[in-house]
Write an enzyme that holds these catalytic residues in place. Sequence first.
Site, mmCIF file in Angstrom:
data_model
loop_
_atom_site.group_PDB
_atom_site.id
_atom_site.type_symbol
_atom_site.label_atom_id
_atom_site.label_comp_id
_atom_site.label_asym_id
_atom_site.label_seq_id
_atom_site.Cartn_x
_atom_site.Cartn_y
_atom_site.Cartn_z
ATOM 1 N N ILE A 198 0.844 -1.205 0.000
ATOM 2 C CA ILE A 198 0.000 0.000 0.000
ATOM 3 C C ILE A 198 0.876 1.250 0.000
ATOM 4 N N LEU A 231 13.040 -2.651 4.288
ATOM 5 C CA LEU A 231 13.159 -3.703 3.260
ATOM 6 C C LEU A 231 13.220 -5.082 3.915
ATOM 7 N N ALA A 242 4.356 1.446 7.767
ATOM 8 C CA ALA A 242 5.261 0.320 8.053
ATOM 9 C C ALA A 242 4.644 -0.597 9.099
ATOM 10 N N GLU A 294 4.420 -5.196 10.138
ATOM 11 C CA GLU A 294 4.302 -6.598 9.742
ATOM 12 C C GLU A 294 2.816 -6.788 9.477
ATOM 13 N N THR A 306 -6.212 -1.112 10.266
ATOM 14 C CA THR A 306 -7.014 -2.133 9.597
ATOM 15 C C THR A 306 -8.337 -2.354 10.330
ATOM 16 N N ASP A 307 -9.328 -2.847 9.603
ATOM 17 C CA ASP A 307 -10.603 -3.194 10.247
ATOM 18 C C ASP A 307 -10.468 -4.429 11.139
ATOM 19 N N GLU A 308 -9.338 -5.150 11.016
ATOM 20 C CA GLU A 308 -9.184 -6.364 11.827
ATOM 21 C C GLU A 308 -9.103 -6.061 13.320
ATOM 22 N N TYR A 310 -1.418 -10.424 14.826
ATOM 23 C CA TYR A 310 -1.347 -9.246 13.928
ATOM 24 C C TYR A 310 -2.370 -8.192 14.337
ATOM 25 N N SER A 311 -3.639 -8.593 14.424
ATOM 26 C CA SER A 311 -4.667 -7.571 14.676
ATOM 27 C C SER A 311 -4.545 -7.001 16.085
ATOM 28 N N LYS A 322 -1.905 -4.360 15.875
ATOM 29 C CA LYS A 322 -2.417 -3.151 15.217
ATOM 30 C C LYS A 322 -3.365 -2.405 16.168
ATOM 31 N N ASN A 338 -14.255 -15.916 0.133
ATOM 32 C CA ASN A 338 -12.985 -16.323 -0.485
ATOM 33 C C ASN A 338 -13.230 -17.268 -1.655
ATOM 34 N N GLY A 373 -8.288 -19.504 14.395
ATOM 35 C CA GLY A 373 -8.906 -18.232 14.819
ATOM 36 C C GLY A 373 -9.421 -17.398 13.659
HETATM 37 P P1 NAD Z 1 3.352 -4.873 3.380
HETATM 38 O O1 NAD Z 1 3.700 -6.035 4.247
HETATM 39 O O2 NAD Z 1 3.180 -5.088 1.918
HETATM 40 O O3 NAD Z 1 4.456 -3.721 3.554
HETATM 41 C C1 NAD Z 1 4.987 -3.371 4.793
HETATM 42 C C2 NAD Z 1 6.244 -2.524 4.546
HETATM 43 O O4 NAD Z 1 6.758 -2.107 5.821
HETATM 44 C C3 NAD Z 1 7.363 -3.280 3.831
HETATM 45 O O5 NAD Z 1 7.928 -2.493 2.815
HETATM 46 C C4 NAD Z 1 8.381 -3.545 4.932
HETATM 47 O O6 NAD Z 1 9.722 -3.609 4.456
HETATM 48 C C5 NAD Z 1 8.168 -2.339 5.843
HETATM 49 N N1 NAD Z 1 8.558 -2.623 7.234
HETATM 50 C C6 NAD Z 1 8.203 -3.691 7.992
HETATM 51 N N2 NAD Z 1 8.779 -3.607 9.208
HETATM 52 C C7 NAD Z 1 9.500 -2.443 9.209
HETATM 53 C C8 NAD Z 1 10.290 -1.802 10.185
HETATM 54 N N3 NAD Z 1 10.472 -2.330 11.413
HETATM 55 N N4 NAD Z 1 10.876 -0.621 9.869
HETATM 56 C C9 NAD Z 1 10.694 -0.074 8.634
HETATM 57 N N5 NAD Z 1 9.958 -0.649 7.667
HETATM 58 C C10 NAD Z 1 9.365 -1.827 7.961
HETATM 59 O O7 NAD Z 1 2.043 -4.252 4.037
HETATM 60 P P2 NAD Z 1 0.790 -3.527 3.338
HETATM 61 O O8 NAD Z 1 -0.186 -4.559 2.949
HETATM 62 O O9 NAD Z 1 1.283 -2.537 2.366
HETATM 63 O O10 NAD Z 1 0.179 -2.763 4.609
HETATM 64 C C11 NAD Z 1 0.593 -1.435 4.926
HETATM 65 C C12 NAD Z 1 -0.208 -0.937 6.107
HETATM 66 O O11 NAD Z 1 -1.586 -0.985 5.829
HETATM 67 C C13 NAD Z 1 -0.017 -1.783 7.379
HETATM 68 O O12 NAD Z 1 0.036 -0.918 8.478
HETATM 69 C C14 NAD Z 1 -1.265 -2.658 7.424
HETATM 70 O O13 NAD Z 1 -1.590 -2.989 8.752
HETATM 71 C C15 NAD Z 1 -2.287 -1.720 6.809
HETATM 72 N N6 NAD Z 1 -3.430 -2.350 6.122
HETATM 73 C C16 NAD Z 1 -3.238 -3.289 5.147
HETATM 74 C C17 NAD Z 1 -4.332 -3.810 4.455
HETATM 75 C C18 NAD Z 1 -4.169 -4.799 3.330
HETATM 76 O O14 NAD Z 1 -5.167 -5.282 2.781
HETATM 77 N N7 NAD Z 1 -2.963 -5.134 2.905
HETATM 78 C C19 NAD Z 1 -5.606 -3.387 4.785
HETATM 79 C C20 NAD Z 1 -5.770 -2.445 5.792
HETATM 80 C C21 NAD Z 1 -4.672 -1.921 6.444
HETATM 81 O O1 TDX Z 2 -4.052 -18.957 0.206
HETATM 82 C C1 TDX Z 2 -4.928 -18.397 0.854
HETATM 83 N N1 TDX Z 2 -6.180 -18.945 0.892
HETATM 84 C C2 TDX Z 2 -7.207 -18.390 1.591
HETATM 85 O O2 TDX Z 2 -8.324 -18.941 1.596
HETATM 86 C C3 TDX Z 2 -4.689 -17.153 1.567
HETATM 87 C C4 TDX Z 2 -3.330 -16.520 1.546
HETATM 88 C C5 TDX Z 2 -5.734 -16.596 2.271
HETATM 89 N N2 TDX Z 2 -6.955 -17.192 2.299
HETATM 90 C C6 TDX Z 2 -8.064 -16.536 3.014
HETATM 91 C C7 TDX Z 2 -7.784 -16.039 4.407
HETATM 92 C C8 TDX Z 2 -8.653 -14.788 4.504
HETATM 93 O O3 TDX Z 2 -9.976 -15.155 4.871
HETATM 94 O O4 TDX Z 2 -8.353 -15.369 2.247
HETATM 95 C C9 TDX Z 2 -8.689 -14.249 3.086
HETATM 96 C C10 TDX Z 2 -7.714 -13.107 2.843
HETATM 97 O O5 TDX Z 2 -6.456 -13.522 3.348
HETATM 98 P P1 TDX Z 2 -5.183 -12.540 3.408
HETATM 99 O O6 TDX Z 2 -4.870 -12.093 2.029
HETATM 100 O O7 TDX Z 2 -4.140 -13.218 4.197
HETATM 101 O O8 TDX Z 2 -5.799 -11.273 4.151
HETATM 102 P P2 TDX Z 2 -6.485 -11.049 5.605
HETATM 103 O O9 TDX Z 2 -6.055 -12.068 6.573
HETATM 104 O O10 TDX Z 2 -7.956 -10.864 5.371
HETATM 105 O O11 TDX Z 2 -5.793 -9.643 6.010
HETATM 106 C C11 TDX Z 2 -5.632 -8.588 5.025
HETATM 107 O O12 TDX Z 2 -6.588 -7.588 5.167
HETATM 108 C C12 TDX Z 2 -6.510 -6.776 6.326
HETATM 109 C C13 TDX Z 2 -4.229 -7.989 5.109
HETATM 110 O O13 TDX Z 2 -3.255 -9.008 4.955
HETATM 111 C C14 TDX Z 2 -4.048 -7.257 6.406
HETATM 112 O O14 TDX Z 2 -2.773 -6.615 6.456
HETATM 113 C C15 TDX Z 2 -5.126 -6.210 6.511
HETATM 114 O O15 TDX Z 2 -5.029 -5.592 7.760
#
Ligand code: NAD
Ligand code: TDX
Length: 329
Positions: free
Chosen positions: A10, A33, A76, A78, A118-120, A145-146, A149, A244, A270
């Site tokens: 993102i 990175l 940033a 995990e 996140t909504d989680e 994770y959640s 957050k 899914n 969970g």
């Molecule tokens: P991502 O895992 O793709 O990217 C995370 C980035 O943070 C990476 O570039 C990583 O190198 C960097 N990072 C991790 N630990 C670090 C540290 N200690 N110091 C500096 N950099 C560090 O994650 P994403 O999916 O892009 O999510 C970004 C944000 O959005 C997160 O806060 C996540 O909780 C939130 N979010 C994600 C989703 C989703 O669907 N992916 C939805 C809602 C909210």
């Molecule tokens: O191989 C798979 N098969 C499957 O059924 C994977 C990787 C996931 N799933 C399911 C688990 C979840 O119900 O799909 C759904 C989405 O999984 P993820 O992509 O791991 O996302 P989710 O756990 O919903 O969390 C994501 O949305 C909220 C992001 O990873 C989070 O960072 C964000 O906060």
Amino acid sequence: MLVTGGAGFIGANFVHYTVRNHPDYEVTVLDALTYAGNQASLDPVAGRVRFVRGNILDAPLVNRLVADSDIVVHFAAESHVDNSLAGPAAFIQTNIVGTYTILEAVREHGVRLHHISTDEVFGDLALEGTDKFTEQTAYDPSSPYSASKAASDLLVRAWVRSYGITATLSNCANNYGPYQHVEKLIPRQVTNVLTGQRLKLYGEGLNVREWTHVDDHNAAVHLILDRGRSGETYLIGSGDERSNRQIIEAILAAMDQPADAFDFVPDRPGHDLRYSNDSAKIRAELGWAPVYGDFREGLAATIDWYRANEWWWKPQKAATEARYAALNR
Ligand code: NAD
Ligand code: TDX
């Protein structure tokens, strides 16, 4: 503007969006990175942004960069639930202690913060139902994770209330689009097709997620940066809910694969049942609305991106699948 995590999914899309739509910002990216970060995701804006490889846990570095900024957008983290179940330690460090480190720096230098969440944090909703999370929903996270957050959100709110920092928060549901790591649902399945592997569905595939295009998320973040009120939380979500199983079926159909080219694999412990955000507040107060109205179109464009950019995801694919194989997923 300091963007933490700007080499992640993102964050990188946010930097592209910012350079494209808000060229007045001078952007510095701070990113460690980790396995999830990829500096190549910033290639299209190279020369337009400054990249600093560093950790948000490095307080002197964070302090220096924040002192040089007017605004911090904090992505940033995990971010992968399955990883947090297998090894929560990094989630506690980066998501909780890392956010604390940012908070102390913005407090010292009087810099405005936007915290991405996140909504989680709200836990989950019943599968059969039409209720939604709102800004008032009580926190009830399910996974490491959640929970991490949720802790970071509460720290931000406490720093606003007790120390008077200027900060906003947003909680978005699942994002999709280019540059998403192949561990996540949509890229994993698309790249499974592209590498001749079967798709993997956890449990019975009934769990529901609300899918928002990453550019719609980032447009919302910019509205909050422009007009959001300090201390406020804004929920972001397209309203487009899908199980899914529906996602897998849509990918198989879009990629001309047999409808049964997937396996059921053991469920995630969970596993949250359903997410859905009520985004009425950001729509009414800030005029946000998603422009990616048609999920199938957005999905098709995302699939095209993965087809065209094998160089970007291929190096991560085997290691990611090895991690899943160890979990029997
Ligand atoms: P991502 O895992 O793709 O990217 C995370 C980035 O943070 C990476 O570039 C990583 O190198 C960097 N990072 C991790 N630990 C670090 C540290 N200690 N110091 C500096 N950099 C560090 O994650 P994403 O999916 O892009 O999510 C970004 C944000 O959005 C997160 O806060 C996540 O909780 C939130 N979010 C994600 C989703 C989703 O669907 N992916 C939805 C809602 C909210
Ligand atoms: O191989 C798979 N098969 C499957 O059924 C994977 C990787 C996931 N799933 C399911 C688990 C979840 O119900 O799909 C759904 C989405 O999984 P993820 O992509 O791991 O996302 P989710 O756990 O919903 O969390 C994501 O949305 C909220 C992001 O990873 C989070 O960072 C964000 O906060």
